[in-house]
Design an enzyme around this catalytic site. Sequence first.
Site, PDB file in Angstrom:
ATOM      1  N   LYS A  83      11.235   9.991  20.579  1.00 49.60           N
ATOM      2  CA  LYS A  83       9.866  10.522  20.215  1.00 49.60           C
ATOM      3  C   LYS A  83       9.137   9.631  21.212  1.00 49.60           C
ATOM      4  O   LYS A  83       8.842   8.674  20.651  1.00 49.60           O
ATOM      5  CB  LYS A  83       9.607  10.545  18.655  1.00 49.60           C
ATOM      6  CG  LYS A  83      10.267  11.954  18.155  1.00 49.60           C
ATOM      7  CD  LYS A  83      11.622  11.945  17.914  1.00 49.60           C
ATOM      8  CE  LYS A  83      12.138  12.963  17.043  1.00 49.60           C
ATOM      9  NZ  LYS A  83      13.657  12.803  16.796  1.00 49.60           N
TER      10      LYS A  83
ATOM     11  N   ARG B  60      -0.020   7.757   7.759  1.00 43.30           N
ATOM     12  CA  ARG B  60      -1.553   8.076   7.453  1.00 43.30           C
ATOM     13  C   ARG B  60      -2.418   6.713   7.658  1.00 43.30           C
ATOM     14  O   ARG B  60      -3.605   6.816   7.668  1.00 43.30           O
ATOM     15  CB  ARG B  60      -1.622   8.266   6.033  1.00 43.30           C
ATOM     16  CG  ARG B  60      -1.429   9.634   5.677  1.00 43.30           C
ATOM     17  CD  ARG B  60      -2.185  10.259   4.674  1.00 43.30           C
ATOM     18  NE  ARG B  60      -1.761   9.552   3.305  1.00 43.30           N
ATOM     19  CZ  ARG B  60      -2.009   9.805   2.179  1.00 43.30           C
ATOM     20  NH1 ARG B  60      -2.617  11.114   1.784  1.00 43.30           N
ATOM     21  NH2 ARG B  60      -1.821   9.213   1.065  1.00 43.30           N
ATOM     22  N   LYS B  61      -1.502   5.615   8.218  1.00 46.84           N
ATOM     23  CA  LYS B  61      -2.264   4.404   8.684  1.00 46.84           C
ATOM     24  C   LYS B  61      -2.101   4.261  10.116  1.00 46.84           C
ATOM     25  O   LYS B  61      -1.731   3.127  10.555  1.00 46.84           O
ATOM     26  CB  LYS B  61      -1.722   3.344   7.801  1.00 46.84           C
ATOM     27  CG  LYS B  61      -2.261   3.589   6.433  1.00 46.84           C
ATOM     28  CD  LYS B  61      -3.778   3.240   6.246  1.00 46.84           C
ATOM     29  CE  LYS B  61      -4.368   3.443   4.806  1.00 46.84           C
ATOM     30  NZ  LYS B  61      -4.334   4.972   4.457  1.00 46.84           N
TER      31      LYS B  61
ATOM     32  N   PHE C  20      -8.106  -4.195 -10.675  1.00 47.49           N
ATOM     33  CA  PHE C  20      -7.112  -3.320  -9.800  1.00 47.49           C
ATOM     34  C   PHE C  20      -5.744  -3.855 -10.338  1.00 47.49           C
ATOM     35  O   PHE C  20      -5.126  -4.510  -9.617  1.00 47.49           O
ATOM     36  CB  PHE C  20      -7.383  -4.001  -8.216  1.00 47.49           C
ATOM     37  CG  PHE C  20      -6.582  -3.257  -7.242  1.00 47.49           C
ATOM     38  CD1 PHE C  20      -5.854  -2.241  -7.644  1.00 47.49           C
ATOM     39  CD2 PHE C  20      -6.708  -3.520  -5.785  1.00 47.49           C
ATOM     40  CE1 PHE C  20      -5.113  -1.540  -6.616  1.00 47.49           C
ATOM     41  CE2 PHE C  20      -6.049  -3.060  -4.833  1.00 47.49           C
ATOM     42  CZ  PHE C  20      -5.342  -1.892  -5.180  1.00 47.49           C
TER      43      PHE C  20
ATOM     44  N   LYS D  82      -5.341  -4.669   0.208  1.00 45.07           N
ATOM     45  CA  LYS D  82      -6.207  -4.114   1.585  1.00 45.07           C
ATOM     46  C   LYS D  82      -7.063  -5.226   2.041  1.00 45.07           C
ATOM     47  O   LYS D  82      -7.602  -6.010   1.219  1.00 45.07           O
ATOM     48  CB  LYS D  82      -7.002  -2.844   1.338  1.00 45.07           C
ATOM     49  CG  LYS D  82      -6.119  -1.513   0.882  1.00 45.07           C
ATOM     50  CD  LYS D  82      -7.351  -0.575   0.575  1.00 45.07           C
ATOM     51  CE  LYS D  82      -7.472   0.292   1.929  1.00 45.07           C
ATOM     52  NZ  LYS D  82      -8.118   1.545   1.537  1.00 45.07           N
TER      53      LYS D  82
ATOM     54  N   ASP E 236      -2.003   5.889  -6.309  1.00 46.67           N
ATOM     55  CA  ASP E 236      -2.322   6.753  -5.207  1.00 46.67           C
ATOM     56  C   ASP E 236      -1.156   7.136  -4.278  1.00 46.67           C
ATOM     57  O   ASP E 236      -0.176   6.354  -4.016  1.00 46.67           O
ATOM     58  CB  ASP E 236      -3.286   6.017  -4.285  1.00 46.67           C
ATOM     59  CG  ASP E 236      -4.041   7.076  -3.250  1.00 46.67           C
ATOM     60  OD1 ASP E 236      -3.937   8.172  -3.474  1.00 46.67           O
ATOM     61  OD2 ASP E 236      -4.564   6.664  -2.423  1.00 46.67           O
ATOM     62  N   ALA E 237      -0.824   8.351  -4.164  1.00 46.83           N
ATOM     63  CA  ALA E 237       0.271   8.885  -3.247  1.00 46.83           C
ATOM     64  C   ALA E 237       0.323   8.402  -1.914  1.00 46.83           C
ATOM     65  O   ALA E 237      -0.760   8.088  -1.253  1.00 46.83           O
ATOM     66  CB  ALA E 237       0.340  10.527  -3.253  1.00 46.83           C
TER      67      ALA E 237
ATOM     68  N   ASP F 137       0.932   4.157   1.563  1.00 46.11           N
ATOM     69  CA  ASP F 137       1.127   4.788   2.673  1.00 46.11           C
ATOM     70  C   ASP F 137       2.258   3.857   3.310  1.00 46.11           C
ATOM     71  O   ASP F 137       3.260   4.310   4.284  1.00 46.11           O
ATOM     72  CB  ASP F 137      -0.003   4.928   3.507  1.00 46.11           C
ATOM     73  CG  ASP F 137      -0.924   5.980   2.921  1.00 46.11           C
ATOM     74  OD1 ASP F 137      -0.428   6.922   2.336  1.00 46.11           O
ATOM     75  OD2 ASP F 137      -2.142   5.810   3.194  1.00 46.11           O
ATOM     76  N   LYS F 138       2.278   2.497   3.272  1.00 43.70           N
ATOM     77  CA  LYS F 138       2.822   1.607   3.936  1.00 43.70           C
ATOM     78  C   LYS F 138       4.225   1.522   3.375  1.00 43.70           C
ATOM     79  O   LYS F 138       5.396   1.342   3.977  1.00 43.70           O
ATOM     80  CB  LYS F 138       2.314   0.186   3.768  1.00 43.70           C
ATOM     81  CG  LYS F 138       1.275   0.077   5.149  1.00 43.70           C
ATOM     82  CD  LYS F 138       2.026  -0.261   6.534  1.00 43.70           C
ATOM     83  CE  LYS F 138       1.226   0.769   7.619  1.00 43.70           C
ATOM     84  NZ  LYS F 138       2.020   1.000   8.622  1.00 43.70           N
TER      85      LYS F 138
ATOM     86  N   GLU G  68      14.193  15.948   9.885  1.00 47.58           N
ATOM     87  CA  GLU G  68      15.363  16.717  10.584  1.00 47.58           C
ATOM     88  C   GLU G  68      16.005  15.440  11.535  1.00 47.58           C
ATOM     89  O   GLU G  68      15.504  14.211  12.169  1.00 47.58           O
ATOM     90  CB  GLU G  68      14.678  17.426  11.840  1.00 47.58           C
ATOM     91  CG  GLU G  68      13.644  18.436  11.326  1.00 47.58           C
ATOM     92  CD  GLU G  68      12.452  18.019  11.181  1.00 47.58           C
ATOM     93  OE1 GLU G  68      11.745  18.577  10.081  1.00 47.58           O
ATOM     94  OE2 GLU G  68      11.662  17.349  11.757  1.00 47.58           O
TER      95      GLU G  68
ATOM     96  N   HIS H 293       0.807  -1.138   0.054  1.00 49.95           N
ATOM     97  CA  HIS H 293       0.010   0.073   0.083  1.00 49.95           C
ATOM     98  C   HIS H 293       0.915   1.191   0.122  1.00 49.95           C
ATOM     99  O   HIS H 293       1.957   1.171   0.563  1.00 49.95           O
ATOM    100  CB  HIS H 293      -0.950  -0.124   1.169  1.00 49.95           C
ATOM    101  CG  HIS H 293      -1.887   0.997   1.201  1.00 49.95           C
ATOM    102  ND1 HIS H 293      -1.667   2.474   1.572  1.00 49.95           N
ATOM    103  CD2 HIS H 293      -3.374   1.133   0.995  1.00 49.95           C
ATOM    104  CE1 HIS H 293      -2.818   3.288   1.485  1.00 49.95           C
ATOM    105  NE2 HIS H 293      -3.786   2.262   1.127  1.00 49.95           N
TER     106      HIS H 293
ATOM    107  N   LYS I 285      10.359   7.734  13.097  1.00 50.20           N
ATOM    108  CA  LYS I 285      11.027   8.515  14.549  1.00 50.20           C
ATOM    109  C   LYS I 285      11.640   7.749  15.266  1.00 50.20           C
ATOM    110  O   LYS I 285      11.412   6.419  15.628  1.00 50.20           O
ATOM    111  CB  LYS I 285       9.671   8.900  15.181  1.00 50.20           C
ATOM    112  CG  LYS I 285       8.581   9.879  14.539  1.00 50.20           C
ATOM    113  CD  LYS I 285       7.347  10.244  15.306  1.00 50.20           C
ATOM    114  CE  LYS I 285       6.409  11.147  14.552  1.00 50.20           C
ATOM    115  NZ  LYS I 285       5.241  11.306  15.153  1.00 50.20           N
TER     116      LYS I 285
ATOM    117  N   GLU J  51      10.149  11.873   7.188  1.00 52.63           N
ATOM    118  CA  GLU J  51       8.878  11.511   6.544  1.00 52.63           C
ATOM    119  C   GLU J  51       9.220  11.355   5.012  1.00 52.63           C
ATOM    120  O   GLU J  51      10.158  11.785   4.264  1.00 52.63           O
ATOM    121  CB  GLU J  51       7.986  12.935   6.465  1.00 52.63           C
ATOM    122  CG  GLU J  51       7.883  13.708   7.805  1.00 52.63           C
ATOM    123  CD  GLU J  51       7.133  12.916   8.650  1.00 52.63           C
ATOM    124  OE1 GLU J  51       6.284  11.844   8.265  1.00 52.63           O
ATOM    125  OE2 GLU J  51       7.034  13.085  10.061  1.00 52.63           O
TER     126      GLU J  51
ATOM    127  N   ASP K 107       5.680   9.677  20.851  1.00 52.25           N
ATOM    128  CA  ASP K 107       4.881   9.072  19.944  1.00 52.25           C
ATOM    129  C   ASP K 107       5.063   7.522  19.744  1.00 52.25           C
ATOM    130  O   ASP K 107       4.158   6.860  19.924  1.00 52.25           O
ATOM    131  CB  ASP K 107       4.855   9.774  18.662  1.00 52.25           C
ATOM    132  CG  ASP K 107       4.056  11.104  18.785  1.00 52.25           C
ATOM    133  OD1 ASP K 107       3.220  11.274  19.680  1.00 52.25           O
ATOM    134  OD2 ASP K 107       4.208  11.943  17.975  1.00 52.25           O
TER     135      ASP K 107
END
Length: 403
Positions: free
Chosen positions: A284, A259-260, A245, A177, A253-254, A18-19, A57, A16, A280, A44, A286
Amino acid sequence: MRSNYLFTSESVSEGHPDKVSDQISDAIVDLFLSKDPEARIACETLTTTQLVVLAGEIRGRGIMDESGNWAPGVREEVEATVRETVKRIGYEQDGFHWETLRFENNLHPQSAHIAQGVDASGNKDEGAGDQGIMFGFACDETPDLMPATLYYSHKILERMAADRHSGAAPFLEPDTKSQVTLRFENGKPAAATAIVVSTQHGKGYDEGDKEAELHAYVKSVVADVLPADLLGDETVYHINPTGSFEIGGPDGDAGLTGRKIIVDTYGGAAPHGGGAFSGKDPTKVDRSAAYITRYLAKNIVAAGLATRCTIQLAYAIGVSKPLSLYVDTHGTGTVGDDAIEAAIGRIEKLGNLTPRGIRTHLGLNKPIYAKTAAYGHFGRKAEGDHFPWERTDLADDLKAALA
């Protein structure tokens, strides 16, 4: 808590878009941590048709100096790592190919103002890399103490990816998916009511005998992954419901890092603080605090103190100790939630849940993150240095602290 209901979770494959971005970002984290375990990284990634862009960074010995000058050979290593990650996933398509894609590296030095708040100095302990709230969760729906809907969604895609890589399912392409809906009775999974799988495929597998072969294959995977007693007449399958597909991945798709996050955590069965993990370093919170809250929640359930547990931690940037600790066993606890909170505070090996204490206890300053970036950060097997937050070695300490 409701006893009888339908609940759904989704997963997305390593292919995918995003992955793909998450895996590239975490491959860069691993590269830099292998050079400097104290490196600071916020990487990123953007992926789109024949293009990968890095931004963020960084700071670390043997990586980049404060003026933004790369150490000899490191810039080339970054690009090689990106291309190797895309190759491993399996992208050799006209619209996205590991060897011919364009690559931009826009990483630059970490802000000195952030560094001064995070770094330890004098009598000041290392502070959190940012403010935020982090949640951990565990329940007894699966052997790995994960929500069943997400657990099975992940397992379907892991099996399909393994078959694609081995050649057992040569008609599959990387972008896939899944989605699993379960009917719960008395709070326990009773039946699968809907299975959704949308998979990128080779030419011709959207009609006739080839389409039938693809559908039969997907159903066989589902039958292997889900317990037989969950599948039956009420199970409805939606396999590539839109039809063709063939164009997928970053060409279709970008993709962007982070995002997941619901796929990464608990499939919507528990709260999420909002922060992403991939790209990260473990200063961090997060990332590191989300790992320790999962570790705590899983050990609480593994210790038999509850069958369902949610934990929240909160931090302020530059401050070492958490601002709050919250435990909720959703009415399933054998002792009070406040007693569990107090017990956690008495366990010295947790280092007061400071960023450094978390990293030290779980051993997070290592290049262990690329494996986390697809098929979930939780519910995985703790093996060697990988997925240490999935260990249940704190259960006895919790019991002792409650005695």
